[in-house]
Design a protein around this motif. Structure first.
Motif, PDB file in Angstrom:
ATOM      1  N   GLY B  81       6.205   0.962   4.290  1.00  0.00           N
ATOM      2  CA  GLY B  81       5.263  -0.149   4.388  1.00  0.00           C
ATOM      3  C   GLY B  81       4.860  -0.622   5.770  1.00  0.00           C
ATOM      4  N   PRO B  82       5.762  -1.207   6.566  1.00  0.00           N
ATOM      5  CA  PRO B  82       5.348  -1.730   7.880  1.00  0.00           C
ATOM      6  C   PRO B  82       4.732  -0.650   8.768  1.00  0.00           C
ATOM      7  CG  PRO B  82       7.519  -2.550   7.289  1.00  0.00           C
ATOM      8  CD  PRO B  82       7.174  -1.509   6.264  1.00  0.00           C
ATOM      9  N   GLY B  83       5.294   0.535   8.715  1.00  0.00           N
ATOM     10  CA  GLY B  83       4.752   1.645   9.501  1.00  0.00           C
ATOM     11  C   GLY B  83       3.402   2.083   8.985  1.00  0.00           C
ATOM     12  N   PHE B  84       3.244   2.030   7.664  1.00  0.00           N
ATOM     13  CA  PHE B  84       1.965   2.414   7.067  1.00  0.00           C
ATOM     14  C   PHE B  84       0.867   1.460   7.537  1.00  0.00           C
ATOM     15  CE2 PHE B  84      -0.662   3.096   3.046  1.00  0.00           C
ATOM     16  CZ  PHE B  84      -1.033   4.380   3.381  1.00  0.00           C
ATOM     17  N   SER B 112       5.251  -7.615   4.861  1.00  0.00           N
ATOM     18  CA  SER B 112       6.090  -7.706   6.056  1.00  0.00           C
ATOM     19  C   SER B 112       7.346  -6.850   5.906  1.00  0.00           C
ATOM     20  CB  SER B 112       6.425  -9.164   6.371  1.00  0.00           C
ATOM     21  OG  SER B 112       7.016  -9.256   7.637  1.00  0.00           O
ATOM     22  N   THR B 113       8.471  -7.298   6.450  1.00  0.00           N
ATOM     23  CA  THR B 113       9.680  -6.478   6.388  1.00  0.00           C
ATOM     24  C   THR B 113      10.169  -6.370   4.945  1.00  0.00           C
ATOM     25  OG1 THR B 113      10.145  -7.371   8.556  1.00  0.00           O
ATOM     26  CG2 THR B 113      11.907  -6.132   7.533  1.00  0.00           C
ATOM     27  N   SER B 118      14.573  -1.352  -1.198  1.00  0.00           N
ATOM     28  CA  SER B 118      14.267  -1.486  -2.616  1.00  0.00           C
ATOM     29  C   SER B 118      12.918  -0.852  -2.945  1.00  0.00           C
ATOM     30  CB  SER B 118      14.213  -2.977  -2.997  1.00  0.00           C
ATOM     31  OG  SER B 118      15.453  -3.577  -2.717  1.00  0.00           O
ATOM     32  N   PRO B 119      12.788  -0.367  -4.202  1.00  0.00           N
ATOM     33  CA  PRO B 119      11.545   0.298  -4.578  1.00  0.00           C
ATOM     34  C   PRO B 119      10.402  -0.678  -4.814  1.00  0.00           C
ATOM     35  CG  PRO B 119      12.980   0.168  -6.472  1.00  0.00           C
ATOM     36  CD  PRO B 119      13.761  -0.382  -5.315  1.00  0.00           C
ATOM     37  N   SER B 120       9.196  -0.173  -4.633  1.00  0.00           N
ATOM     38  CA  SER B 120       7.985  -0.941  -4.870  1.00  0.00           C
ATOM     39  C   SER B 120       6.829   0.049  -4.957  1.00  0.00           C
ATOM     40  CB  SER B 120       7.749  -1.928  -3.729  1.00  0.00           C
ATOM     41  OG  SER B 120       6.401  -2.362  -3.720  1.00  0.00           O
ATOM     42  N   GLN B 121       5.757  -0.389  -5.597  1.00  0.00           N
ATOM     43  CA  GLN B 121       4.526   0.396  -5.557  1.00  0.00           C
ATOM     44  C   GLN B 121       3.395  -0.510  -5.058  1.00  0.00           C
ATOM     45  OE1 GLN B 121       4.645   1.764  -9.663  1.00  0.00           O
ATOM     46  NE2 GLN B 121       5.404   3.776  -9.010  1.00  0.00           N
ATOM     47  N   GLY B 122       3.756  -1.325  -4.078  1.00  0.00           N
ATOM     48  CA  GLY B 122       2.837  -2.358  -3.609  1.00  0.00           C
ATOM     49  C   GLY B 122       1.774  -1.888  -2.632  1.00  0.00           C
TER      50      GLY B 122
END
Lengths: 267, 382
Positions: B81-84, B112-113, B118-122
């Motif tokens: 996420g954050p890197g994306f 954010s962090t 934990s998994p997510s598809q956000g």
């Protein structure tokens, strides 16, 4: 070859203002390549965003005009992939030391064989004259109407501290010696930095009442002195020019070739 | 398919598949839960003469793989996420300059962090619209390790075919779970190699003049043709242009080359759809629980089906509309607040029949979670 053989005339006229120093730098980059008898197809020019970054489009090399501040990161990918290519990276002062500051210090730290040519005109020209990390305290800019309170970097000091193995500074006034410095920087095996003080009469000059382009270039003559000269001891305000560091240190891509040999079990 | 069976983490499967597809260059930055991809490639790439570099940040990693790809190497980066988020500007550069590359996002909880482990598809919508400006992009996902392998190879193939960045949207469960992988033999999956120009040295080469079929042959940086690449709107020479017709033409080319070929890019799996009264639509790790529910209900004679999406972008709206037309209810199962739900609602004739079973607390969605929503839809109470 004639100078014009390096220029993509199809893409002229260029975008630079009358009196801009960037054309002098472009001219001397061509002369350095010509003197070194390098083949155009062996040269990749990678630039970011800004007035200086437009050099890449005008020259008949493999040219990659990238994102603001990221030229050295793109260049690192090209160089790692094809270490035999020579990579020239023209940048502006904001491009190299503000938005691209992180990439600049890490390219220097790795000592990867790229040639960074930083055109320091102390201003963001393309967006119309905002202060850069090189403007200096007390200078005027469109975003510092009451005077700039930001302290300036010393690009050469920054490059040396970060690990660059070739560091030099010159100015557009010293055009002839600039060619020799660029030749050495291009041939140096490792990360080389050439800071070139270049005039922006349109914004930095006008905002700070520095006169015409010629006046600004004359100031490079009177305001600088060769590295290690006596004059500097008498007048500490003088800016030193010349080659500060030229050392033979392990180069990143050469080191990585050894990693490949290790990984393949070749000793 | 070979007899070689491996027991691996999803991140390791992604690495095996990338190497199978011909990966030669990787640049990355450590971030949970994708770091294993970088760790494994730091050894496996130099073993085959490829290059690995850990860059100073996420932005630099994205830029480096674009530079390397331009010289002819199949290139990839991996992040979360954050890197994306940080890579988005450079992803747009790869879209604009049509440089093939693969970006793996092993999703974790955000924004954010968020929830790093934990998994997510956000990040489904960020994959679609993360970079600024109108554009199209290809995004693939997978629910099990055999499909992680297949979709990773597919990502490289699509990147070369369409000259575009392709995003692999995995999640923490897929990335860190260990399960069986039947390793394909070298010839089992066809590979798409770069389309090089046939224009000879000394003849004008137009780097941005597509062929009639829309494909754009390349010439490697360092090769016989010298040309300009820029993130500005550019003409067929690759030189900046402000002309409205040039801008209009390029924007259409970039979008049409993907949106006009949705049927070629769409990958999906279907389970018991033909007579299903209720169809679950899911993808990635969430589809594992959805499939469990469907199979167990089928065993009891209930008419449930599953449409598992593997191509998320361009969204396979036609497949969803046609394959789900007969169902009374559609239940989208995903680990976010309804990102694919909205796409399904847009795709079908009757959006009122589309429901959501989701989870956003960092835990994995279970078959029981899905069954609870099914009871509500079917009017049986909880």
């Amino acid at each position: 070859m004639a100078i014009r053989d390096y220029i993509r005339e199809r893409f002229m006229p260029h975008i630079w203002c009358p009196g801009c120093g960037h054309g002098i730098v472009m001219n001397n980059l061509i002369r350095a390549v010509e003197n070194l008898e390098l083949r155009k197809r062996d040269i990749v020019m990678v630039s970011g965003i800004g007035c200086s970054a437009r050099i890449s489009g005008y020259l008949d090399f493999h040219t990659l005009h990238t994102l603001h501040g990221r030229a050295l990161a793109f260049a690192t990918g090209v160089k790692m992939a094809r270490p035999e290519l020579r990579i020239l990276v023209p940048m502006g002062d904001g491009d190299a030391t503000a938005i691209g500051g992180n990439h600049f210090i890490h390219a220097a730290r790795r000592n990867i064989d790229l040639t960074a040519v930083i055109m320091n005109n102390r201003i963001y020209g393309m967006t119309g004259g905002q202060y850069s990390p090189l403007s200096g305290r007390g200078k005027a800019a469109t975003t510092a109407p009451l005077g700039n309170i930001d302290q300036a970097f010393d690009i050469a000091d920054l490059a040396m501290s970060a690990g660059a193995s070739f560091v030099a500074r010159t100015t557009t006034y010293h055009a002839v010696s600039m060619i020799k410095i660029l030749e050495k920087a291009i041939m140096h095996k490792g990360f080389s930095v050439v800071e070139i003080l270049t005039q922006c009469p349109t914004y930095f000059g006008r905002k700070n009442r520095l006169g015409s382009a010629v006046d600004m270039m004359k100031a490079y003559k009177t305001g600088t002195t060769p590295v290690g000269s006596e004059a500097k001891k008498e007048d500490p305000e003088l800016i030193e020019r010349g080659i500060f560091v030229e050392e033979d240190r392990p180069e990143y891509c050469t080191e990585y070739e050894n990693i490949i040999k290790k990984a393949m079990g070749v000793h | 398919m070979s007899n070689k069976t491996l027991f691996l983490q999803g991140n390791a499967v992604c690495v095996e598949a990338a190497l199978y597809a011909g990966l030669d260059f990787f640049a990355g930055y450590p971030i949970t839960p994708s770091t294993e991809i970088a760790e494994l490639l730091s050894l496996k790439l130099p073993r085959k003469g490829g290059k690995f570099i850990q860059m100073e940040d996420e932005i630099a990693s994205m830029c480096a793989i674009i530079g390397a790809s331009l010289t002819g190497l199949k290139s990839m980066t991996a992040t979360s996420g954050p890197g994306f988020s940080l890579k988005q500007e450079a992803i747009g550069y790869a879209v604009m300059t049509e440089i093939p590359c693969v970006i793996v996002n092993v999703q974790r909880g955000g924004p954010s962090t968020g929830l790093p482990t934990s998994p997510s598809q956000g990040d489904v919508m960020q994959a679609r619209w993360g970079t600024h400006g109108d554009h199209s992009i290809i995004t693939l996902t997978a629910s099990n390790h055999q499909d992680v392998f297949a979709m990773t190879v597919e990502a490289f193939n699509l990147a070369e075919t369409y000259r575009t960045p392709v995003i692999l949207l995995f999640d923490e469960v897929i990335g860190h779970m260990r399960e069986k992988l039947q390793m394909p033999d070298p010839e089992d999956i066809p590979l798409v190699e770069r389309l090089w120009t046939s224009v000879k040295e000394g003849t004008d080469f137009h780097p941005y003049l597509p062929r009639e079929d829309g494909r754009l042959p390349m010439s490697d940086f360092g090769g016989i043709h010298r040309y300009n690449v820029t993130g500005l709107i550019h003409d067929m020479w690759g030189f900046p242009s402000n002309k409205p017709d040039v801008a209009h033409g390029l924007m259409h080319h970039l979008v049409d080359k993907i949106e006009n070929r949705v049927h070629e890019i769409t990958r999906y799996k279907e389970f018991f759809l033909d007579d299903a009264e209720c169809i679950l639509i899911s993808y990635g790790s969430a589809a594992r629980s959805a499939l469990h529910v469907v199979e167990s209900r089928r065993a009891r004679g209930e008419a449930l089906g599953l449409l598992e999406l593997q191509t998320l972008w361009p969204f396979p709206a036609e497949v969803v509309r046609k394959r789900c037309a007969h169902a009374k209810y559609l239940l989208v199962v995903e680990l976010n607040m309804g990102q694919i739900l909205q796409e399904v609602k847009k795709a079908v004739m009757d959006p009122e029949k589309v429901f959501l079973s989701n989870k956003i607390d960092g835990t994995f969605i279970t078959p029981t979670d899905i069954r609870n929503v099914l009871r509500l839809i079917q009017g049986k109470g909880v």
